[in-house]
Design a protein around this motif. Structure first.
Motif, mmCIF file in Angstrom:
data_model
loop_
_atom_site.group_PDB
_atom_site.id
_atom_site.type_symbol
_atom_site.label_atom_id
_atom_site.label_comp_id
_atom_site.label_asym_id
_atom_site.label_seq_id
_atom_site.Cartn_x
_atom_site.Cartn_y
_atom_site.Cartn_z
ATOM 1 N N VAL A 62 -22.953 13.096 123.662
ATOM 2 C CA VAL A 62 -22.523 13.813 122.467
ATOM 3 C C VAL A 62 -21.755 12.851 121.561
ATOM 4 C CG1 VAL A 62 -21.128 15.715 121.583
ATOM 5 C CG2 VAL A 62 -22.432 16.005 123.705
ATOM 6 N N GLY A 63 -20.870 12.050 122.173
ATOM 7 C CA GLY A 63 -20.113 11.063 121.410
ATOM 8 C C GLY A 63 -21.033 10.111 120.669
ATOM 9 N N GLN A 64 -22.076 9.660 121.363
ATOM 10 C CA GLN A 64 -23.015 8.723 120.730
ATOM 11 C C GLN A 64 -23.761 9.367 119.576
ATOM 12 O OE1 GLN A 64 -25.255 7.522 124.125
ATOM 13 N NE2 GLN A 64 -23.868 5.831 124.626
ATOM 14 N N LEU A 65 -24.171 10.600 119.796
ATOM 15 C CA LEU A 65 -24.900 11.305 118.740
ATOM 16 C C LEU A 65 -24.009 11.455 117.501
ATOM 17 C CD1 LEU A 65 -27.656 12.930 118.354
ATOM 18 C CD2 LEU A 65 -26.246 14.956 118.644
ATOM 19 N N ILE A 66 -22.737 11.808 117.718
ATOM 20 C CA ILE A 66 -21.814 11.973 116.589
ATOM 21 C C ILE A 66 -21.700 10.658 115.812
ATOM 22 C CG2 ILE A 66 -19.390 12.352 115.956
ATOM 23 C CD1 ILE A 66 -19.249 14.351 118.298
ATOM 24 N N CYS A 71 -23.312 8.966 109.980
ATOM 25 C CA CYS A 71 -23.828 8.015 108.983
ATOM 26 C C CYS A 71 -24.882 8.648 108.075
ATOM 27 C CB CYS A 71 -24.457 6.800 109.655
ATOM 28 S SG CYS A 71 -23.366 5.916 110.744
ATOM 29 N N HIS A 72 -25.389 9.805 108.427
ATOM 30 C CA HIS A 72 -26.476 10.398 107.653
ATOM 31 C C HIS A 72 -25.978 10.846 106.284
ATOM 32 C CE1 HIS A 72 -30.027 12.762 106.696
ATOM 33 N NE2 HIS A 72 -30.627 12.188 107.725
ATOM 34 N N GLY A 73 -26.870 10.873 105.311
ATOM 35 C CA GLY A 73 -26.477 11.270 103.964
ATOM 36 C C GLY A 73 -26.416 12.787 103.771
ATOM 37 N N ASP A 74 -26.923 13.551 104.721
ATOM 38 C CA ASP A 74 -26.971 15.007 104.580
ATOM 39 C C ASP A 74 -25.558 15.596 104.523
ATOM 40 O OD1 ASP A 74 -27.253 17.739 104.871
ATOM 41 O OD2 ASP A 74 -29.000 17.554 106.192
ATOM 42 N N PRO A 75 -25.214 16.324 103.429
ATOM 43 C CA PRO A 75 -23.853 16.873 103.331
ATOM 44 C C PRO A 75 -23.534 17.866 104.445
ATOM 45 C CG PRO A 75 -25.198 17.449 101.381
ATOM 46 C CD PRO A 75 -26.054 16.610 102.269
ATOM 47 N N GLU A 76 -24.551 18.415 105.066
ATOM 48 C CA GLU A 76 -24.316 19.406 106.121
ATOM 49 C C GLU A 76 -23.968 18.788 107.466
ATOM 50 O OE1 GLU A 76 -26.307 23.284 107.204
ATOM 51 O OE2 GLU A 76 -27.795 22.336 105.931
ATOM 52 N N ARG A 77 -24.008 17.429 107.551
ATOM 53 C CA ARG A 77 -23.922 16.823 108.875
ATOM 54 C C ARG A 77 -22.663 17.193 109.660
ATOM 55 N NH1 ARG A 77 -22.828 13.151 104.957
ATOM 56 N NH2 ARG A 77 -21.097 11.665 105.200
ATOM 57 N N TYR A 78 -21.515 17.249 108.975
ATOM 58 C CA TYR A 78 -20.276 17.518 109.722
ATOM 59 C C TYR A 78 -20.270 18.935 110.265
ATOM 60 C CZ TYR A 78 -18.611 13.162 107.646
ATOM 61 O OH TYR A 78 -18.456 11.862 107.268
ATOM 62 N N ALA A 79 -20.773 19.880 109.455
ATOM 63 C CA ALA A 79 -20.812 21.263 109.907
ATOM 64 C C ALA A 79 -21.716 21.404 111.133
ATOM 65 C CB ALA A 79 -21.306 22.156 108.777
ATOM 66 N N GLU A 136 -21.064 -25.924 100.900
ATOM 67 C CA GLU A 136 -21.667 -25.328 102.076
ATOM 68 C C GLU A 136 -22.576 -24.178 101.659
ATOM 69 O OE1 GLU A 136 -19.136 -23.816 105.122
ATOM 70 O OE2 GLU A 136 -18.670 -25.857 105.752
ATOM 71 N N GLU A 137 -23.574 -23.926 102.455
ATOM 72 C CA GLU A 137 -24.474 -22.832 102.104
ATOM 73 C C GLU A 137 -23.829 -21.493 102.409
ATOM 74 O OE1 GLU A 137 -28.071 -23.731 104.212
ATOM 75 O OE2 GLU A 137 -29.023 -24.376 102.352
ATOM 76 N N ARG A 138 -24.038 -20.556 101.516
ATOM 77 C CA ARG A 138 -23.624 -19.183 101.791
ATOM 78 C C ARG A 138 -24.867 -18.311 101.681
ATOM 79 N NH1 ARG A 138 -18.887 -16.806 102.454
ATOM 80 N NH2 ARG A 138 -19.161 -14.557 102.652
ATOM 81 N N TYR A 139 -25.045 -17.418 102.615
ATOM 82 C CA TYR A 139 -26.243 -16.589 102.624
ATOM 83 C C TYR A 139 -25.907 -15.209 102.074
ATOM 84 C CZ TYR A 139 -28.409 -20.309 105.228
ATOM 85 O OH TYR A 139 -28.920 -21.525 105.585
ATOM 86 N N VAL A 140 -26.682 -14.792 101.073
ATOM 87 C CA VAL A 140 -26.390 -13.530 100.408
ATOM 88 C C VAL A 140 -27.615 -12.620 100.451
ATOM 89 C CG1 VAL A 140 -25.638 -12.461 98.253
ATOM 90 C CG2 VAL A 140 -24.804 -14.721 98.875
ATOM 91 N N ALA A 141 -27.379 -11.349 100.693
ATOM 92 C CA ALA A 141 -28.495 -10.399 100.730
ATOM 93 C C ALA A 141 -28.149 -9.141 99.962
ATOM 94 C CB ALA A 141 -28.813 -10.032 102.171
ATOM 95 N N TRP A 142 -29.155 -8.548 99.394
ATOM 96 C CA TRP A 142 -29.023 -7.241 98.740
ATOM 97 C C TRP A 142 -29.912 -6.264 99.494
ATOM 98 C CZ3 TRP A 142 -26.531 -4.081 95.614
ATOM 99 C CH2 TRP A 142 -27.202 -2.979 95.079
ATOM 100 N N PHE A 143 -29.389 -5.097 99.813
ATOM 101 C CA PHE A 143 -30.198 -4.107 100.515
ATOM 102 C C PHE A 143 -29.769 -2.710 100.092
ATOM 103 C CE2 PHE A 143 -31.858 -1.608 104.057
ATOM 104 C CZ PHE A 143 -33.092 -2.195 104.217
ATOM 105 N N GLU A 144 -30.754 -1.775 100.075
ATOM 106 C CA GLU A 144 -30.427 -0.403 99.704
ATOM 107 C C GLU A 144 -30.751 0.564 100.837
ATOM 108 O OE1 GLU A 144 -31.954 0.561 95.662
ATOM 109 O OE2 GLU A 144 -32.283 -1.610 95.563
ATOM 110 N N PRO A 145 -29.798 0.812 101.700
ATOM 111 C CA PRO A 145 -30.064 1.746 102.808
ATOM 112 C C PRO A 145 -30.090 3.191 102.313
ATOM 113 C CG PRO A 145 -27.789 0.985 102.886
ATOM 114 C CD PRO A 145 -28.441 0.268 101.737
ATOM 115 N N ASP A 146 -30.735 4.064 103.058
ATOM 116 C CA ASP A 146 -30.761 5.489 102.697
ATOM 117 C C ASP A 146 -29.464 6.179 103.102
ATOM 118 O OD1 ASP A 146 -33.270 5.290 101.699
ATOM 119 O OD2 ASP A 146 -34.281 5.911 103.548
ATOM 120 N N HIS A 147 -28.884 5.722 104.210
ATOM 121 C CA HIS A 147 -27.718 6.424 104.759
ATOM 122 C C HIS A 147 -26.493 5.506 104.792
ATOM 123 C CE1 HIS A 147 -30.426 9.687 105.659
ATOM 124 N NE2 HIS A 147 -31.253 8.837 106.230
ATOM 125 N N HIS A 148 -25.398 6.015 105.317
ATOM 126 C CA HIS A 148 -24.145 5.244 105.284
ATOM 127 C C HIS A 148 -24.046 4.340 106.509
ATOM 128 C CE1 HIS A 148 -23.037 7.886 102.010
ATOM 129 N NE2 HIS A 148 -23.325 8.928 102.786
#
Ligand code: SF4
Lengths: 472, 404
Positions: A62-66, A71-79, A136-148
């Motif tokens: 249950v802890g793992q599932l929580i 992280c999900h974007g669904d506003p209902e997730r906490y309820a 020195e090299e710095r590595y930079v990335a841009w990404f757009e995830p669906d969830h948090h």
């Protein structure tokens, strides 16, 4: 009605605190209203923290599932999560096993969506190397995830790219790693990240695109399968995908051309000589073999160098020991340590000229563990002895002795391929392709405790050597 | 990266693309740490997909596409007129690290045409792996394709650095191997598989590292006249006798510069797909080769339906199966129910008697499973399994479905 306001994003801590308080007060799920506020660090959160509540004990699953579902974007997730907690605390401990329960099913789908998002971010995020201010090299990335998921993916990237300095920018937050510490930052926007065309980057992007195009087989074109795994929305961040439309468009023509082409007539002459030469690849002299052994990696842990066999090719007797010891490893020569000296003395007593023998070991490297300053000898395992067998047999093949004397159990194992009880089976024995003789290893004599016992064993060893010499 | 290197990359990636093995799975979790680079996670990650629907997980290239051998099915054979190129050890290392740092790949899959001698070739490949691991602390995945004709000592050296070794059998029978790959020797290939397997088992017992992610092989289908049954028999033997982790099937694909000995037309790609499904049944579902083959005709699998459904249709008397009572083995044989769904069913039915609605939440394949099962509120009407048109009703037109 209770209203709980949580931080925007994946507010695991806030949710935990709220659950503690609600559970302690026995508040049923339908009496709670969950809302997500501005990303404020003050106000609501501080108030909640002070309200505390007793710890709540939940099954690990249950802890793992929580952890994932927050992280999900669904506003209902906490309820939904609180309804799960409530039911688990009120008699349904094994609720998560009931995959057919509508609530469990719904939460499992949220869980799966978050996991997929995490997986896709691990996969489709692309770093670009930018020259940093300090050169020195710095590595930079841009990404757009669906969830948090920005915080959830951090451990993966830290672990994988620990020795690099990098930044990951997303609309849901950013991460910065300087090789020691991880810092989270505010959300970013597309223009904050370097654009494709500013991809200075030593042309790696170009090379990568070329690789991507070349690894595609036009005879198997199947864009549906591709899109199922790599939906369009990810393409913008991946330099290689720019080539896709042209690859798909040209595929049928490429295949047609292959099918129409006449079977090829080879232009080149058959390189018969090269093919024949290729068949003779085994080392063709002892020196050749030795070079090869020296170049190779030890197959046992320890060892600073390989210790090669010594003595004239064509020697009547080859003596095979176990493996080099500490002194042999330093000097790179066989039988120079205490056991080797004992062997020399015994040979002398038996009237055998050491210089006329071929001396070598079953295992060519010193296996040891370091204990402080001391290097403690370790016996090779049966597997390790087998690893070295090819070298030993090839070596004996060049020396061609009339008799092979195996000293001790390891050498006997190498020569026979089976465990041998040396004290019981000492004496002549047919080895795989060789006339053989088995006796003890001189280091065995060194280990014997009593003076008297040692004297007797030594005499027996000398007698063995005499017998062997007579057989050769 | 200069033009010449990019050009070579194009040639040597193109030449490597016919090898089906690409997965980066099976390695124990590992990390490069402060000085090194990379990690392995056990499951492997596909970093992109190409328009042929296959994933890009590893940098899959040849060290060189020059080759002294003349295997007819291979584009790199010495008699083919393709452009040739050759990487140095350092170039492969540079490419691997560069792409890895940009998160394009999980590691390297390195294969090679045979140049100078099998030993020389194998040693160069081993050196790539050694340089990556020892000089750069590279902890990503490394898969080396061994040259079976190389000396045993070199294969042992390769196993020290690689996560996985593969030894491609290419053709399921010794006689096609003789006809199509004259310089190769089926006996040698299997002897090396045996050797590698022995080393892997020993290393596990002695807690040493030796090709910890096991070994795999590839079989080409459709180039010779081998039936699916004989291909699967070969696989069965490889799994049992040599402990192989994976057998990859590669439908013979038209290549530029094709040899005149080869069939002009490639086999349907669906054949490869069916073989993967059958292989899956072999390894995880308790089916025997005989049972799988019995679902088709004349030793060939049914191209229209998956092998599990084909078997079920020929063994209708064993259905319907009661999901609330049947044991795991039988549930696994219900078309449409995968291993995950079966496990969920088993755990859920301890709490409740499952109805169709419940099953809908447990499995995505219920439409196909329906005629073959009984639930608390459902029994297939009038013995649906006896209906003659069952096959038609279950076949989805143009099904590109894959189990994976
Ligand atoms: S040995 Fe390998 S690379 Fe060479 S022709 Fe045969 S299959 Fe192709």
């Amino acid at each position: 009605m209770h209203t709980i306001t949580l931080r925007e994003g994946a507010d695991l801590d806030g949710f935990r605190r709220a659950v503690r308080r609600l559970a302690a007060a026995g508040t049923a799920p339908d009496k709670v209203l969950w809302s997500v506020g501005a990303p404020s660090l003050f106000g609501g959160e501080a108030a909640l923290a002070s309200e505390g509540g007793a710890p709540v004990f939940l099954p690990q699953a249950v802890g793992q599932l929580i952890e994932t579902v927050v992280c999900h974007g669904d506003p209902e997730r906490y309820a939904l999560l609180y309804r799960l907690v409530w039911r688990v605390l009120n008699g349904e401990r094994a609720l998560l096993d009931q995959h057919a329960d509508p609530l469990v099913h719904r939460l499992e789908r949220l869980d799966k969506a978050v996991r997929r998002d995490i997986h896709k971010m691990h996969a489709f995020l692309r770093f670009r190397a930018l020259p940093g201010p300090d050169g020195e090299e710095r590595y930079v990335a841009w990404f757009e995830p669906d969830h948090h998921i920005v915080e959830a993916v951090a451990p993966f990237f830290v672990e994988r790219f620990e020795s690099m300095a990098w930044t990951i920018l997303t609309p849901k937050g950013s991460l910065h790693w300087d090789r020691r510490r991880l810092m989270s930052g505010p959300p970013a926007e597309r223009p904050d990240a370097p654009a494709h065309d500013r991809f200075v980057d030593d042309r790696f992007a170009e090379g990568w695109q070329r690789y991507y195009e070349s690894t595609f087989n036009p005879a198997r074109v199947n864009p549906t399968a591709m899109r199922a795994e790599m939906p369009r929305k990810y393409w913008a961040n991946m330099p290689e995908t720019a080539a896709i439309p042209a690859m798909v468009r040209s595929a049928p023509a490429r295949v047609q051309a292959m099918l129409e082409a006449e079977a090829a007539v080879p232009r080149r002459r058959m390189p018969e000589k090269a093919v024949a030469a290729m068949a003779r690849q085994a080392p063709d002299s002892l020196a050749d073999l030795n070079r090869l052994i020296q170049r190779s990696e030890p197959l046992v842990p320890g060892a600073t160098q390989a210790v090669l066999g010594e003595g004239p090719e064509g020697a009547a007797i080859a003596i095979v020991g176990e493996q080099p010891g500490d002194q042999e490893d330093r000097e790179g020569r066989p039988f120079v340590g205490p056991a080797g000296q004992l062997l020399t003395a015994a040979l002398e007593e038996a009237g055998i000229d050491r210089g006329g023998l071929y001396l070598t070991n079953a295992v060519k490297h010193f296996k040891f563990v370091q204990r402080g300053k001391r290097r403690i000898h370790q016996s090779p395992t049966a597997g390790e002895v087998k690893h070295y067998r090819w070298w030993l047999m090839t070596e004996l093949g060049f020396v061609r002795p009339r008799l092979v004397v195996a000293l001790g159990a390891t050498a006997a194992l190498a020569m026979t391929g089976r465990p041998v009880a040396v004290l019981r089976e000492r004496g002549p024995m047919a080895f795989d392709g060789w006339n053989g003789f088995i006796t003890v290893h001189p280091s065995y004599l060194l280990r014997l405790p009593g003076e008297e016992e040692r004297r007797r064993a030594q005499a027996a060893f000398v007698a063995d050597l005499r017998r062997a010499a007579a057989l050769a | 990266m200069d033009d010449a290197l990019i050009e070579k990359l194009g040639i040597l990636a193109d030449a490597a693309k016919y090898d089906a093995s690409c997965a980066s799975s099976g390695a124990k979790p590992r990390r490069g740490g402060k000085e090194g680079l990379g990690s392995t996670t056990g499951a492997g990650i596909c970093h992109a997909y190409t328009p042929d629907g296959r994933c890009v997980s590893l940098l899959k290239i040849l060290l060189t596409n020059h080759c002294l051998f003349d295997c007819v099915y291979c584009i790199n054979r010495r008699s083919s007129n393709v452009r040739r190129a050759r990487f140095t050890v350092e170039e492969v290392v540079e490419l691997t690290l560069g792409f890895y740092k940009r998160n394009c790949i999980e590691g390297l899959f390195l294969s090679s045409g045979i140049i100078r001698s099998p030993d020389h070739t194998m040693e160069q490949m081993m050196l790539v792996a050694r340089t990556l691991r020892r000089d750069h602390g590279f902890a990503g995945y490394i898969h080396l394709k061994t040259i079976p004709e190389a000396s045993p000592w070199l294969i042992e050296q390769a196993g020290l650095w690689a996560d996985r070794l593969s030894i491609n059998l290419e053709l399921p029978s010794d006689h096609s191997l003789k006809a199509f790959a004259p310089e190769k020797n089926g006996g040698t290939i299997k002897a090396v598989m045996g050797q590698v397997n022995e080393r892997i088992v020993e290393a596990k017992e002695e807690r040493r590292r030796f090709s910890p992610a096991g070994q795999s092989t590839q079989l080409i289908v459709g180039a010779d006249d081998a039936t699916d049954r004989s291909v699967l028999e070969t696989s069965g033997t490889l799994y049992q006798r040599y402990g192989l982790r994976r057998v990859y099937y590669s439908a013979f694909s038209p290549i530029p510069e094709a040899s005149s000995v080869l069939p002009v037309k490639p086999p349907p790609l669906q054949r490869e797909n069916r073989l993967y499904q059958a292989d899956w049944l072999l390894r995880y579902y308790g089916f025997t080769v005989e049972e799988i083959a019995s679902g088709g005709e004349g030793g060939m699998l049914d191209l229209g339906i998956d092998p599990k459904l084909a078997w079920a249709l020929k063994n209708r008397e064993r259905f319907p199966v009661d999901v609330n009572r049947a044991d795991r083995e039988m549930l696994l044989r219900v078309p449409g129910l995968g291993a995950r769904a079966v496990d969920k069913i088993l755990s859920a039915r301890r709490h409740t008697r499952l109805r169709m609605e419940d099953l809908g939440r447990l499995s995505n394949g219920l439409r196909r499973a329906r005629p073959f099962l009984i639930a608390a509120d459902y029994h297939p009407a009038g013995g649906l399994t006896d209906r003659l048109d069952l096959r038609q009703r279950l076949v989805t037109p143009s099904s590109q479905l894959s189990l994976f």
